[in-house]
Motif scaffolding. Structure first.
Motif, short mmCIF file in Angstrom:
data_model
loop_
_atom_site.label_atom_id
_atom_site.label_comp_id
_atom_site.label_asym_id
_atom_site.label_seq_id
_atom_site.Cartn_x
_atom_site.Cartn_y
_atom_site.Cartn_z
N ARG A 1 0.81 -1.22 0.00
CA ARG A 1 0.00 0.00 0.00
C ARG A 1 0.84 1.27 0.00
N CYS A 2 2.18 1.17 0.05
CA CYS A 2 2.92 2.44 0.03
C CYS A 2 4.08 2.49 -0.95
N THR A 3 4.88 1.43 -1.05
CA THR A 3 6.03 1.51 -1.95
C THR A 3 5.59 1.63 -3.40
N GLY A 4 4.64 0.82 -3.78
CA GLY A 4 4.20 0.75 -5.18
C GLY A 4 4.87 -0.42 -5.86
N TYR A 5 4.15 -0.92 -6.86
CA TYR A 5 4.59 -2.19 -7.46
C TYR A 5 5.71 -2.04 -8.49
N VAL A 6 5.89 -0.83 -9.03
CA VAL A 6 6.91 -0.64 -10.07
C VAL A 6 8.29 -1.00 -9.51
N LYS A 7 8.58 -0.44 -8.34
CA LYS A 7 9.89 -0.69 -7.74
C LYS A 7 10.03 -2.15 -7.30
N ILE A 8 8.92 -2.74 -6.90
CA ILE A 8 8.97 -4.14 -6.47
C ILE A 8 9.28 -5.04 -7.67
N VAL A 9 8.63 -4.77 -8.80
CA VAL A 9 8.90 -5.57 -10.01
C VAL A 9 10.35 -5.35 -10.45
N ASP A 10 10.81 -4.10 -10.39
CA ASP A 10 12.23 -3.82 -10.71
C ASP A 10 13.15 -4.64 -9.80
N ALA A 11 12.81 -4.70 -8.53
CA ALA A 11 13.64 -5.41 -7.55
C ALA A 11 13.70 -6.90 -7.87
N VAL A 12 12.58 -7.47 -8.33
CA VAL A 12 12.58 -8.90 -8.65
C VAL A 12 13.49 -9.16 -9.85
N HIS A 13 13.41 -8.28 -10.87
CA HIS A 13 14.33 -8.43 -12.01
C HIS A 13 15.79 -8.33 -11.55
N HIS A 14 16.05 -7.35 -10.69
CA HIS A 14 17.40 -7.13 -10.18
C HIS A 14 17.87 -8.36 -9.38
N ALA A 15 16.96 -8.89 -8.57
CA ALA A 15 17.30 -10.08 -7.77
C ALA A 15 17.65 -11.25 -8.68
N ALA A 16 16.88 -11.41 -9.76
CA ALA A 16 17.16 -12.50 -10.69
C ALA A 16 18.57 -12.38 -11.25
N LYS A 17 18.95 -11.12 -11.58
CA LYS A 17 20.32 -10.90 -12.11
C LYS A 17 21.37 -11.20 -11.06
N LEU A 18 21.16 -10.70 -9.83
CA LEU A 18 22.13 -10.93 -8.74
C LEU A 18 22.32 -12.43 -8.49
N MET A 19 21.20 -13.15 -8.52
CA MET A 19 21.29 -14.59 -8.24
C MET A 19 22.00 -15.32 -9.38
N HIS A 20 21.75 -14.84 -10.58
CA HIS A 20 22.40 -15.43 -11.76
C HIS A 20 23.91 -15.21 -11.68
N GLN A 21 24.31 -13.96 -11.33
CA GLN A 21 25.75 -13.64 -11.20
C GLN A 21 26.39 -14.49 -10.12
N LYS A 22 25.66 -14.60 -9.00
CA LYS A 22 26.21 -15.35 -7.86
C LYS A 22 26.43 -16.80 -8.24
N GLU A 23 25.45 -17.32 -8.97
CA GLU A 23 25.56 -18.71 -9.40
C GLU A 23 26.76 -18.88 -10.33
N GLY A 24 26.95 -17.90 -11.24
CA GLY A 24 28.08 -17.93 -12.17
C GLY A 24 29.41 -17.93 -11.40
N ARG A 25 29.48 -17.07 -10.36
CA ARG A 25 30.71 -16.98 -9.56
C ARG A 25 31.00 -18.30 -8.86
N SER A 26 29.93 -18.91 -8.28
CA SER A 26 30.20 -20.14 -7.53
C SER A 26 30.56 -21.27 -8.49
N ARG A 27 30.03 -21.21 -9.72
CA ARG A 27 30.42 -22.23 -10.70
C ARG A 27 31.89 -22.08 -11.07
N ARG A 28 32.32 -20.79 -11.26
CA ARG A 28 33.72 -20.55 -11.62
C ARG A 28 34.65 -20.99 -10.50
N ALA A 29 34.16 -20.78 -9.27
CA ALA A 29 35.00 -21.12 -8.11
C ALA A 29 35.25 -22.62 -8.01
N LEU A 30 34.35 -23.39 -8.60
CA LEU A 30 34.55 -24.84 -8.50
C LEU A 30 35.73 -25.22 -9.35
#
Lengths: 288, 163
Positions: free
Chosen positions: B134-163
């Protein structure tokens, strides 16, 4: 939260392992079946109902399957809405059931709510009712020593009222797979897409053969004490060629045929208009 | 009655009343107050937790019903004081204003990204329809989910390289 009645004291929760166990417990005074609980808990907390024993059927395997049998799809009462949406059988054979359930409540609700619960709750706005009416679904009701099968149309008796007798439960929803070649339609009008209780909904299946309507099935939700088939409008269409004049008549008749009420969501007059409008929209889609 | 459940990876055994909701067990019984009560009737999603991996409203479930099952709350998503990439993304995108709805959004997003690591706008809004803000608004929330997907993808890439 303030203003809410406390749950009944000494409530018992029993996890039921089999249909046999359920049949033994179901006749006990104060017993009530719980599965997903998405409607039941709201009613318990508001004080609308106060069961003493909750019979939890969510883990009875016999109630949890979706199967194809002799040209019918059989869905156990305890199958969740999310499981129905994930079912290949339903997607292929009963696309309107899928369409109607996609916007039921929210993901959280669909992950818990069940087809049996949606029917037994018997809301005039139940999202599963319209497609099941269109598909001529039969409900298999069981009690100790006997079972019976009734058309879904006869199951709903009024808001919150069903044909279930005392000691009886809804076991399976059995749906004949419709013959191919139909035009499907489902539209729910609500204030928003998610978590909306329908203001009105219309579903339809129409078979056109040789330029005329061979069979018409129309069903509407939230515009009568129960979800209903629009049989007078169906009769009007059957055997006819779809012309602008016929569409205008069908629109008029459908609006007359429903018996909506005015409530917090919309007025009766508005609901009649919406149903007429949806019938017109559907028939225009059919003629393209 | 006695129940045994797994909460955030830890086994929990509790004597409960049959009328206790899962939400009350988590908040009052286990002091996991990240899970919020908004409407108490399944409309707002502030009480969202994962039950055997699926997003559910903990206000509409009795604790007795989850005996033998596994629960994940927002507290189980972060690692101690280290934010999960989804939480990091909500902070970085300004998707947290008053914060009351945020735990529910984080849990729903977690369920979404686990099954769909690169969702579209439409898939995100569809997965989050059961969560109201009811206060932040959904635009920023949707942006955050996209951003989270990228962060998780990068993190996964890093841990794969570390292996």
């Amino acid at each position: 939260m303030s203003g809410e009645k406390e749950f009944v004291q000494h409530l018992q929760h029993l996890k039921i392992g089999s249909i046999e166990d359920l049949l033994q417990q179901i006749g006990e005074p104060g017993a009530r079946i719980i599965c997903g609980g998405t409607d039941l808990l709201v009613k318990m907390r508001s004080g609308a109902i106060s069961p003493e024993r909750l019979l939890d059927i969510s883990e009875i395997d016999a109630l949890r399957a979706i199967e194809e049998k002799d040209g019918r799809i059989e869905i156990g009462a305890a199958v969740t809405e999310s499981e129905i949406l994930a079912s290949e059988l339903v997607t292929v054979c009963l696309p309107l059931l899928r369409t109607a359930l996609v916007h039921l409540g929210s993901l959280q609700i669909r992950n818990r709510g069940t087809l049996g619960g949606n029917l037994v709750n018997a809301s005039p706005a139940a999202d599963s009712a319209v497609p099941l009416l269109l598909y001529n679904a039969e409900l298999i009701l069981q009690r100790a020593g006997s079972e019976r099968s009734i058309p879904v149309e006869e199951f709903f008796r009024g808001p919150g009222q069903t044909a279930l007798a005392s000691g009886e439960f809804l076991r399976t929803v059995s749906i004949p797979i419709p013959r191919e070649g139909f035009d499907p339609f489902f539209h729910k009008v609500g204030r928003r897409r998610a978590l909306a209780i329908a203001i009105a909904s219309l579903g339809a299946l129409l078979w056109v053969e040789g330029g005329v309507v061979a069979e018409a099935r129309l069903a509407a939700g939230s515009v009568a004490p129960t979800a209903i088939r629009l049989s007078r409008t169906e009769n009007l269409l059957t055997g006819e060629k779809i012309t602008p004049e016929l569409i205008a008549q069908a629109r008029e008749l459908a609006a007359q045929e429903v018996s909506p009420i005015t409530d917090i969501r919309a007025s009766a007059g508005y609901r009649r208009e919406v149903i007429g409008d949806l019938v017109e929209r559907f028939l225009n889609e059919v003629v393209g | 009655m006695q129940i045994r459940i797994i909460v955030n990876g830890r086994p929990v055994e509790r004597e409960i009343e049959a009328d206790m909701r899962l939400l009350d067990l988590l908040r009052d019984g286990l002091h996991l107050t990240g899970t919020k009560e908004g409407c108490g009737e399944g409309e707002c999603g502030a009480c969202t937790v994962l039950l055997d991996g699926q997003a559910v409203n903990s206000c509409l479930i009795l604790a007795a019903q989850v005996d033998g099952k596994e629960i994940l709350t927002v507290e189980g998503i972060s690692k101690g004081n280290t934010l999960h990439p989804i939480q990091q993304a909500f902070v970085e995108e300004g998707a947290v204003q008053c914060g009351f709805c945020t735990p529910g959004f984080i849990v729903s997003t977690y369920a979404l990204l686990k099954s769909n690591p690169a969702p579209s706008d439409q898939e995100i809004t569809s997965a989050l329809t059961g969560n109201l803000c009811r206060c932040t608004g959904y635009v920023k929330i949707v942006d955050a989910v996209h951003h989270a997907a990228k962060l998780m993808h990068q993190k996964e890439g890093r841990s794969r390289r570390a292996l």
